[in-house]
Design an enzyme around this catalytic site. Sequence first.
Site, PDB file in Angstrom:
ATOM      1  CB  SER A 153      -0.961  -0.027   1.188  1.00 23.24           C
ATOM      2  OG  SER A 153      -1.930   0.972   1.064  1.00 23.24           O
ATOM      3  CG  HIS A 154      -0.132   4.276   2.738  1.00 28.86           C
ATOM      4  ND1 HIS A 154      -1.437   3.853   2.765  1.00 28.86           N
ATOM      5  CD2 HIS A 154       0.238   4.400   4.027  1.00 28.86           C
ATOM      6  CE1 HIS A 154      -1.837   3.744   4.022  1.00 28.86           C
ATOM      7  NE2 HIS A 154      -0.833   4.064   4.796  1.00 28.86           N
ATOM      8  NE  ARG A 312      -5.174   3.743   3.818  1.00 28.16           N
ATOM      9  CZ  ARG A 312      -4.717   2.509   3.985  1.00 28.16           C
ATOM     10  NH1 ARG A 312      -4.107   1.891   2.980  1.00 28.16           N
ATOM     11  NH2 ARG A 312      -4.849   1.890   5.153  1.00 28.16           N
ATOM     12  CD  GLU A 407      -9.328   1.730   7.477  1.00 26.65           C
ATOM     13  OE1 GLU A 407      -9.463   1.052   8.515  1.00 26.65           O
ATOM     14  OE2 GLU A 407      -8.523   1.459   6.580  1.00 26.65           O
ATOM     15  CB  ALA A 409      -6.399   5.414   7.845  1.00 26.27           C
TER      16      ALA A 409
END
Length: 620
Positions: A153-154, A312, A407, A409
Site C-alpha cells: 500500500s503506502h 485509498r 475508516e 485513514a
Amino acid sequence: MSDSAPVSIYKLTERWLAEDKDPKTRAQIQALVDAKDEAKLEALLRYPVEFGTAGLRARMEAGYSRLNQLTIITASQGLSAFVQREIPDACTRGVVVGHDHRHNSDTFARLTVRAFLDRGFKVYFYPGLSFTPQVPFAVKQLGAACGVMITASHNPKDDNGYKVYWENGAQIKPPLDLGISRCIEEHRVPKNWDAASIADDSNVEDISESMFDAYIEATQVLVQDADLNRNTRLRYVYTPMHGVGAPFAERLIEAFSLPKFIPVPEQLAPNPDFPTVSFPNPEERGALDMAKSLADKMDIGLVVANDPDADRFAAAEKQADGTWLSFTGDQLGTIFAAAVLENMRAKGVSVDKVAMANSTVSSRMLEVMAAKDGFRYTDTLTGFKWIANELLSMQNDQGCHIGFGYEEAIGYMVGSQVLDKDGVSALAVFLQLAAHLESQEKRVGDYLEEQYARYGYFVSSNLYFICPDPAKTNRIFSRIRFGDDGRSNDGVERTDFVRTHANDVLRYPRTIGGFPVSYIRDLTVGFEMRDVDKLATASLQVGEFDHVPTFPVSKSSHMITFETRNGGRITMRTSGTEPKLKYYLEVRNSDNDRAAAAADLQRMVRAIAEELVQAQENGL
C-alpha cells in the site's frame, strides 16, 4: 522453528543458506556471517515474519523475519494447503492473484501462483500491474476460494506485503489468521522456486481485461446523472502518488462521463522508489503539495489523489479566500455518507434498509446521521476486515443494502461491488458529487458545512506518542486502569500486558480535562459501561463485571475508549507494527459552535498528554 530448545544463530544461518535459492538474499546472509554480525543475523533469522489478519507486511531483505522469495513461497504453500482443507472445491473454484509495482512484487506474485498450481489450483492471474481492489472484486465475481494481493500500500519503498482475501471477497478475520499461520509453519520448507514456468501452465488464466470490464459495469450503479457529469465545467488535478492508479482511474472516470483529469506529470507513472515524496501516503503533510502547486498555476480549485495501490482516496479544495482545505479522512467520510444516502434515496431504496459502518476510531458523525435519518449503522474494530464483514452480515442477516463503510485513514467502500476500501470508485463518486455541486455554484466544502449545520460540528485530533519501550507503554496503560501507582489490588506492578484477576480493582479516571467521563470501554481487560459518572464508587471490581464488550477482547494489545459529557470521545491504543501510543480524539458540539468545540478539543489534547499519558514525566 518450534524446537523445544533455542536453536543457535549459526544453525539458523546454515538452515537459511541451505534453503535459500535467491543469490541476492543468500549473499546478504553470507556477508553477515563473514562479518560475524550476530545481532543482525538474530534480527533477520530468529523470529519468522508473523501472519496476521492483514496477511504479511515487512521490509524486503534476507531472513525469516522479512519478505523475500523464501518467505513468500512458504506463506503460499501454507495458505494453499489451508484453503484446500477448509473450502469445498477450492482447487476448482481457484485463487485470484495480483500485484502492484513495488520492487519484487511481480516475482512474489508469480511464486505465489506457482505454489497454488503445485497444489492443483486453478489460478486467475493479473500478470500486469493491478490496483488492490481488483483482487477482492474478482474473488467475489468469479466465486473464487481466496485471493492474494502483493502490495504494501503506502508503506515506505523498502517494504512489501501479502494481503489475503477469503471466499466472500473480504479480508480474512480471526481465527482464520491463526489457522493459516499454523499451516505456514507446517509447510515451512520451500519447494518450488520456478516462477517463470507459470507462463505456459494451462491452469493460469489472465483476467486483466475481463475483470476490469466487469468492474466498470458493476460500478455503473453508482452513476447518478450521466448527462450532468458529461456537461460539467469541473476541472481538477489528479495524482496517483507514483502508484498504479492512473489508467484505472482514467477508464472509470470516462465510464462515469466525467471530464478527464489533469495529472501531476512527475507522479503519473508507477515508480517503486516514490522519488518526489518523503512518504507515499496522500494523507501525510506535504504529500499533495505538487498537485496543489500545479492547480494554483492552472487556476484549478480541486485536487484528488490515490495512494500507490489505489485503495485509498484523498482530496483538497481551494476555498473562497484562496487557501487550500485538505479534507480529513473523517470529513471525507461524512461527505461520502451524505452523498450515498442522497443517491440511494433517489434510486428508491428505503432509508431504513441502508447499512453504513465505520471503525471505532473514526468520527461519531456517521452514528449521529444514522440516528437522525434512520439508516442502519454499526461501528467496528479498526480495519476493513471488520467493516466489510460486518456490512456483509447486515446484508445477509437483515436484508440491508450496503451503502457505505469507511475508516478515518482515508479508506472508503462505496456500495457492495468491492468488499474492501476502493480508492478508484471513491474517486469517481467524489468527482460526481463535485460536478453536481459545481452545477449549483457550490464547493465540496460548502456541502460539508451543510452537514455540520444539520448534524452538529465535529472536530478531531488524531496523533501519537513515540514510545520504544514496551514496559513503559504498559505502565502508562496500567496507571490509567489501576490508578496513580499503576498497581492492581494484589500489589503487582503491571509492566506486562494486563492480566486481570478476580480481585483486581480498576480505577479509571472519572474526569478528563475536567469533563466527567460518561463511558468506558476497555478491550484489553474486557469491560464496557455507560453512565459511569453516575456511579457512587470510583472503583470497579474485575470479578463482578456484568458489562462485557460486544467487540472482541484481546490481551495482546492495549485499547481503551472514554467518552465525556461535553461530547468528547478518546480512543487510546498501541500500534501493532510501530513503537507508537496512538490516540484518536473527537469533540462534537450539537449547536455547531466552532469556538466552543475547538476550545474543548485543545483542553482534552492537553489532558491526554498531562493526565493520561504523562508525556513529560515519561519522556515522550
